[in-house]
Design an enzyme around this catalytic site. Sequence first.
Site: not given
Ligand SMILES: C[S@@+](CC[C@H](N)C(=O)[O-])C[C@H]1O[C@@H](n2cnc3c(N)ncnc32)[C@H](O)[C@@H]1O
Length: 280
Positions: A19, A42, A100, A118, A143-144, A164
């Site tokens: 961050h 993500h 984020s 997400e 899916d991101g 992320d």
């Molecule tokens: C490390 S966390 C994200 C933290 C966030 N970026 C932050 O900095 O506050 C990863 C997130 O990705 C989500 N996730 C996992 N696979 C994903 C995908 N293929 N597409 C989107 N989100 C996904 C998880 O549920 C989780 O909430």
Amino acid sequence: MLAYRHAFHAGNHADVLKHLVLTMVLRYMNGKDKPYRFVDTHAGAGGYSLEGRYANKKAEYAQGIGRLWDRTDLPAPVADYVALVREFNPQGGLTQYPGSPAFARLVMRPGDQQRFFELHPTDERILSSYAQGQRGVEVHHGDGFEGLKGQLPPSSRRGVVLIDPSYELNADYARVVATLRDALQRFAEGVYLVWYPQVSKVEAAQLPRRLEALAPKGWLHARLTVQRVDSQGFGLAGSGMFVINPPYTLHDELAGVLPWLVEVLGQVDGANFLLDQRTA
Ligand SMILES: C[S@@+](CC[C@H](N)C(=O)[O-])C[C@H]1O[C@@H](n2cnc3c(N)ncnc32)[C@H](O)[C@@H]1O
């Protein structure tokens, strides 16, 4: 169903590095009037309680933002980052930690765009309710890695992408590389930030090299190691941020901050940092 919940880890040393770098990049983007798009592939839940049972299971935030909260000697970029966390805690104490999406909300301007992806239904629901009614913001449940394709290039041709993943699936490492290869073809000038964990896995160790090969126009790699993995090779020793097309100011700013972070966040004698960059 994915088991990873970022609430367990919110505000830990890895979030501090991620961050901090994100804030520095978004501040740089604000330096030009032209609007830009931020895509967070993500995104997580947007913000986290530090008082809940998730955050307190291991109280990871105590070794991250908790170590910075009361310091009076913060270097300027860290002071800016901590000030944003304070803004997210209007009651005064450290009880909430911004994710984020919340950092983006706090730093970006009204005319800029935010696109959040997400996959976890609960976190997506929390994020959607946080973002509801905010101008320029879209939340996508999905899916991101796939969703990024439809977001590039932004119409203003200015954009920042944060990738992320939780790396809960080993395949995530390869998907990061494939996603970036595709994204750079669609939008070569974008600023791309990839977070990765410093864990005992060959995929994690190889990721920075694989990303370097994708970025002929320049990259920056910052890594903060605060502890050792345990005797069985488990645990998060630290983390890294790999930035493709970094702002030209980022290297020198981080050079002034990372040694200080090692002192303050280091949990073992061998705590250290790496800072490297290549310019075209
Ligand atoms: C490390 S966390 C994200 C933290 C966030 N970026 C932050 O900095 O506050 C990863 C997130 O990705 C989500 N996730 C996992 N696979 C994903 C995908 N293929 N597409 C989107 N989100 C996904 C998880 O549920 C989780 O909430």
